[in-house]
Design a protein around this motif. Structure first.
Motif, PDB file in Angstrom:
ATOM      1  N   TYR A 203       0.848  -1.173  -0.208  1.00 62.31           N
ATOM      2  CA  TYR A 203      -0.011   0.069  -0.116  1.00 62.31           C
ATOM      3  C   TYR A 203       1.062   1.260   0.163  1.00 62.31           C
ATOM      4  O   TYR A 203       1.740   1.272   0.731  1.00 62.31           O
ATOM      5  CB  TYR A 203      -0.983  -0.043   1.222  1.00 62.31           C
ATOM      6  N   THR A 205       2.614   4.638   0.912  1.00 60.13           N
ATOM      7  CA  THR A 205       2.431   5.392   2.111  1.00 60.13           C
ATOM      8  C   THR A 205       3.255   6.581   2.011  1.00 60.13           C
ATOM      9  O   THR A 205       4.496   6.535   1.611  1.00 60.13           O
ATOM     10  CB  THR A 205       3.084   4.243   3.238  1.00 60.13           C
ATOM     11  N   SER A 206       2.694   7.704   2.419  1.00 53.41           N
ATOM     12  CA  SER A 206       3.293   8.968   2.159  1.00 53.41           C
ATOM     13  C   SER A 206       4.617   9.010   3.402  1.00 53.41           C
ATOM     14  O   SER A 206       4.669   8.420   4.449  1.00 53.41           O
ATOM     15  CB  SER A 206       2.689  10.043   2.350  1.00 53.41           C
ATOM     16  N   CYS A 209       4.537   8.704   7.050  1.00 51.99           N
ATOM     17  CA  CYS A 209       3.251   8.050   7.503  1.00 51.99           C
ATOM     18  C   CYS A 209       3.553   6.655   7.836  1.00 51.99           C
ATOM     19  O   CYS A 209       4.676   5.746   7.335  1.00 51.99           O
ATOM     20  CB  CYS A 209       2.315   8.017   6.652  1.00 51.99           C
ATOM     21  N   THR A 210       2.872   5.617   8.805  1.00 48.69           N
ATOM     22  CA  THR A 210       3.220   4.506   9.040  1.00 48.69           C
ATOM     23  C   THR A 210       2.356   3.537   8.193  1.00 48.69           C
ATOM     24  O   THR A 210       1.024   3.817   7.612  1.00 48.69           O
ATOM     25  CB  THR A 210       2.756   4.237  10.479  1.00 48.69           C
ATOM     26  N   SER A 211       2.765   2.472   7.594  1.00 49.96           N
ATOM     27  CA  SER A 211       2.132   1.922   6.486  1.00 49.96           C
ATOM     28  C   SER A 211       1.207   1.134   7.156  1.00 49.96           C
ATOM     29  O   SER A 211       1.321   0.652   8.447  1.00 49.96           O
ATOM     30  CB  SER A 211       3.455   0.612   6.152  1.00 49.96           C
ATOM     31  N   PRO A 212       0.116   0.675   6.587  1.00 50.70           N
ATOM     32  CA  PRO A 212      -1.014  -0.128   7.337  1.00 50.70           C
ATOM     33  C   PRO A 212      -0.718  -1.720   6.938  1.00 50.70           C
ATOM     34  O   PRO A 212      -1.652  -2.318   7.736  1.00 50.70           O
ATOM     35  CB  PRO A 212      -2.349   0.244   6.305  1.00 50.70           C
ATOM     36  N   TYR A 213       0.406  -1.991   6.437  1.00 53.95           N
ATOM     37  CA  TYR A 213       0.776  -3.448   6.548  1.00 53.95           C
ATOM     38  C   TYR A 213       1.054  -3.844   7.876  1.00 53.95           C
ATOM     39  O   TYR A 213       1.638  -3.363   8.991  1.00 53.95           O
ATOM     40  CB  TYR A 213       2.056  -3.705   5.777  1.00 53.95           C
ATOM     41  N   TRP A 217       3.133  -1.912  10.837  1.00 57.43           N
ATOM     42  CA  TRP A 217       2.367  -1.039  12.045  1.00 57.43           C
ATOM     43  C   TRP A 217       2.564  -1.555  13.433  1.00 57.43           C
ATOM     44  O   TRP A 217       2.649  -0.665  14.039  1.00 57.43           O
ATOM     45  CB  TRP A 217       0.724  -1.253  11.390  1.00 57.43           C
TER      46      TRP A 217
END
Length: 227
Positions: A203, A205-206, A209-213, A217
């Protein structure tokens, strides 16, 4: 009859104001995420602050089906005034991601029916409704997990998340990460499930920011708490 006419006139005025605020650039960005409106949310909140709580107006705005109007309705309604049947009807009408998110967080969570609806919605065959049930479960995992079967939730996530539709998959993945963050005894299993299913691994990710993986996360949030 007079009251209805007054409400309708106000609805027309509010819709006209929302149309003047619709920015094609904002709409283009929102449409990439499934939301069909172009109103800046700060401006929307300013309108809500001006209107204050108005249950009748909120109901009329919701009934228009317009996304920006529905978002405004959720900001000026009385969450505790809805009964469970009304909330169940509304979640099935909340077909845009932002409306869905605000409805769960600003209305359902603040009412008296959240727990009953959480259990019912999680078992619903409609994935959008089920996603709302998982969103309420995430809140329970964070705030009141003692009587939740967290291991059972992981069983369900392990078996169903990989093939779940996008919105439901996102909610289940968030629950997976939340269990891993909040429950040290289940952290290793949560990470293992995430690594095997690889949901949202790529996904975008800026920076910052924390990855939603989920494995990433979980590791990052645990690191921050231990720092």
């Amino acid at each position: 009859m007079t009251g209805t006419t007054g409400i309708q006139q106000t609805v027309t005025e509010v819709l006209d104001e929302l149309r003047t605020l619709d920015d094609p650039r904002i709409r283009a960005v929102n449409e990439k995420h499934g939301d069909d409106h172009g109103v800046n949310l700060t401006a929307l909140r300013a309108i809500a602050k001006r209107l204050r709580t108005q249950s009748d107006l909120a109901g009329a705005l919701w009934a228009t089906g317009d996304t920006a109007a529905r978002l405004l309705a959720l900001l000026i309604c009385k969450p505790k005034a809805f009964d469970a049947m009304e909330l169940d009807t509304m979640i099935r009408e909340a077909d845009r991601p932002k409306v869905h998110d605000w409805f769960v967080n600003y209305v359902v969570k603040k009412g008296a029916h959240a727990e009953d609806l959480r259990a019912a919605w999680m078992a619903d065959p409609d994935p959008v409704v089920a996603a709302a049930g998982w969103a309420l479960t995430i809140d329970r995992v964070t705030k009141a997990p003692d009587d939740l079967d967290l291991a059972g939730l992981l069983d369900t996530i392990e078996s169903d998340m990989g093939t779940a539709p996008p919105r439901l998959q996102w909610a289940m993945n968030t629950c997976l990460a939340t269990i891993g963050i909040e429950s040290p005894d289940l952290r290793s299993r949560a990470i293992d499930i995430g690594e095997r299913l690889r949901v949202l691994e790529d996904y975008p990710t800026s920076p910052g920011c924390t990855s939603p993986y989920a494995p990433t996360w979980i590791a990052e949030m645990v690191r921050r708490r231990q720092a």
